[in-house]
Design a protein around this motif. Structure first.
Motif, PDB file in Angstrom:
ATOM      1  N   LEU A  63       0.836  -1.200   0.000  1.00 36.75           N
ATOM      2  CA  LEU A  63       0.000   0.000   0.000  1.00 36.75           C
ATOM      3  C   LEU A  63       0.871   1.250   0.000  1.00 36.75           C
ATOM      4  O   LEU A  63       1.994   1.246   0.513  1.00 36.75           O
ATOM      5  N   ASN A  64       0.303   2.315  -0.536  1.00 37.64           N
ATOM      6  CA  ASN A  64       0.986   3.597  -0.514  1.00 37.64           C
ATOM      7  C   ASN A  64       1.181   4.016   0.946  1.00 37.64           C
ATOM      8  O   ASN A  64       0.233   3.985   1.729  1.00 37.64           O
ATOM      9  N   PRO A  65       2.400   4.397   1.328  1.00 43.21           N
ATOM     10  CA  PRO A  65       2.658   4.777   2.725  1.00 43.21           C
ATOM     11  C   PRO A  65       1.781   5.934   3.225  1.00 43.21           C
ATOM     12  O   PRO A  65       1.432   5.967   4.409  1.00 43.21           O
ATOM     13  N   TYR A  66       1.398   6.837   2.344  1.00 43.52           N
ATOM     14  CA  TYR A  66       0.541   7.942   2.780  1.00 43.52           C
ATOM     15  C   TYR A  66      -0.878   7.468   3.102  1.00 43.52           C
ATOM     16  O   TYR A  66      -1.527   8.007   3.989  1.00 43.52           O
ATOM     17  N   PHE A  67      -1.341   6.460   2.385  1.00 47.68           N
ATOM     18  CA  PHE A  67      -2.642   5.872   2.699  1.00 47.68           C
ATOM     19  C   PHE A  67      -2.581   5.171   4.054  1.00 47.68           C
ATOM     20  O   PHE A  67      -3.499   5.285   4.872  1.00 47.68           O
ATOM     21  N   VAL A  68      -1.488   4.470   4.315  1.00 46.52           N
ATOM     22  CA  VAL A  68      -1.298   3.813   5.610  1.00 46.52           C
ATOM     23  C   VAL A  68      -1.227   4.858   6.717  1.00 46.52           C
ATOM     24  O   VAL A  68      -1.799   4.667   7.802  1.00 46.52           O
ATOM     25  N   LEU A  69      -0.575   5.961   6.457  1.00 46.16           N
ATOM     26  CA  LEU A  69      -0.504   7.057   7.425  1.00 46.16           C
ATOM     27  C   LEU A  69      -1.901   7.564   7.754  1.00 46.16           C
ATOM     28  O   LEU A  69      -2.239   7.765   8.929  1.00 46.16           O
ATOM     29  N   ALA A 122      -0.164   8.158  19.334  1.00 51.32           N
ATOM     30  CA  ALA A 122       0.793   9.031  18.654  1.00 51.32           C
ATOM     31  C   ALA A 122       2.077   8.285  18.290  1.00 51.32           C
ATOM     32  O   ALA A 122       2.694   8.571  17.264  1.00 51.32           O
ATOM     33  N   LEU A 123       2.469   7.324  19.106  1.00 53.22           N
ATOM     34  CA  LEU A 123       3.649   6.517  18.784  1.00 53.22           C
ATOM     35  C   LEU A 123       3.368   5.556  17.635  1.00 53.22           C
ATOM     36  O   LEU A 123       4.265   5.235  16.850  1.00 53.22           O
ATOM     37  N   SER A 124       2.136   5.080  17.530  1.00 54.53           N
ATOM     38  CA  SER A 124       1.814   4.095  16.496  1.00 54.53           C
ATOM     39  C   SER A 124       1.742   4.708  15.101  1.00 54.53           C
ATOM     40  O   SER A 124       1.968   4.007  14.115  1.00 54.53           O
ATOM     41  N   ILE A 125       1.439   5.980  15.005  1.00 55.92           N
ATOM     42  CA  ILE A 125       1.273   6.617  13.694  1.00 55.92           C
ATOM     43  C   ILE A 125       2.577   6.621  12.886  1.00 55.92           C
ATOM     44  O   ILE A 125       2.609   6.105  11.766  1.00 55.92           O
ATOM     45  N   PRO A 126       3.678   7.173  13.400  1.00 53.15           N
ATOM     46  CA  PRO A 126       4.904   7.141  12.595  1.00 53.15           C
ATOM     47  C   PRO A 126       5.460   5.726  12.420  1.00 53.15           C
ATOM     48  O   PRO A 126       6.121   5.441  11.426  1.00 53.15           O
ATOM     49  N   ASP A 127       5.178   4.840  13.373  1.00 57.41           N
ATOM     50  CA  ASP A 127       5.644   3.462  13.245  1.00 57.41           C
ATOM     51  C   ASP A 127       4.981   2.785  12.048  1.00 57.41           C
ATOM     52  O   ASP A 127       5.652   2.123  11.255  1.00 57.41           O
ATOM     53  N   ALA A 128       3.680   2.933  11.913  1.00 57.17           N
ATOM     54  CA  ALA A 128       2.964   2.336  10.775  1.00 57.17           C
ATOM     55  C   ALA A 128       3.449   2.944   9.462  1.00 57.17           C
ATOM     56  O   ALA A 128       3.674   2.224   8.479  1.00 57.17           O
ATOM     57  N   ARG A 147       6.383   4.387   8.814  1.00 59.13           N
ATOM     58  CA  ARG A 147       7.772   3.981   8.545  1.00 59.13           C
ATOM     59  C   ARG A 147       7.822   2.555   8.010  1.00 59.13           C
ATOM     60  O   ARG A 147       8.524   2.259   7.044  1.00 59.13           O
ATOM     61  N   ARG A 148       7.044   1.648   8.605  1.00 58.70           N
ATOM     62  CA  ARG A 148       7.030   0.257   8.152  1.00 58.70           C
ATOM     63  C   ARG A 148       6.431   0.139   6.756  1.00 58.70           C
ATOM     64  O   ARG A 148       6.905  -0.648   5.940  1.00 58.70           O
ATOM     65  N   ALA A 149       5.406   0.919   6.474  1.00 61.76           N
ATOM     66  CA  ALA A 149       4.807   0.904   5.137  1.00 61.76           C
ATOM     67  C   ALA A 149       5.777   1.472   4.110  1.00 61.76           C
ATOM     68  O   ALA A 149       5.884   0.957   2.989  1.00 61.76           O
ATOM     69  N   ARG A 150       6.472   2.531   4.482  1.00 64.46           N
ATOM     70  CA  ARG A 150       7.440   3.146   3.568  1.00 64.46           C
ATOM     71  C   ARG A 150       8.585   2.181   3.253  1.00 64.46           C
ATOM     72  O   ARG A 150       9.027   2.085   2.108  1.00 64.46           O
ATOM     73  N   MET A 151       9.046   1.450   4.265  1.00 64.99           N
ATOM     74  CA  MET A 151      10.126   0.484   4.037  1.00 64.99           C
ATOM     75  C   MET A 151       9.659  -0.650   3.123  1.00 64.99           C
ATOM     76  O   MET A 151      10.390  -1.065   2.217  1.00 64.99           O
TER      77      MET A 151
END
Length: 89
Positions: free
Chosen positions: A5-11, A67-73, A75-79
């Motif tokens: 999935l597109n990382p921005y959609f996951v964000l 708030a911690l889960s948002i950048p984690d998801a 980052r993992r999607a982007r990778m």
């Protein structure tokens, strides 16, 4: 293997509900753990705060985990997305 999935959609999904971004990228266990601890710490801070506190203050523990889960998801999607792009080329 499906296209990541597109990382921005996951964000966006991660911002809407805690843990949903992780579930969308196939890491359901991690997403459910984030959702559980968001709920757990939200209830915990609600129980131990005074009634005269604001909504944010009464649920600060859960909001913090969310708030911690948002950048984690994200980052993992982007990778995963970058790895799929690299394998494709």
């Amino acid at each position: 293997m499906r296209k990541p999935l597109n990382p921005y959609f996951v964000l966006l999904l991660a911002i809407i509900l805690p843990g949903v971004g992780h579930v969308a990228i196939g890491e359901a266990r991690r997403g459910l753990v984030f959702a559980f601890f968001t709920l757990f710490f939200g209830v915990l801070t609600y129980l131990f705060s005074t009634p005269d506190q604001s909504f944010i203050a009464r649920h600060a523990g859960g909001i913090f985990i969310w708030a911690l889960s948002i950048p984690d998801a994200y980052r993992r999607a982007r990778m995963a997305y970058a790895l799929a792009e690299r394998e494709r080329s």
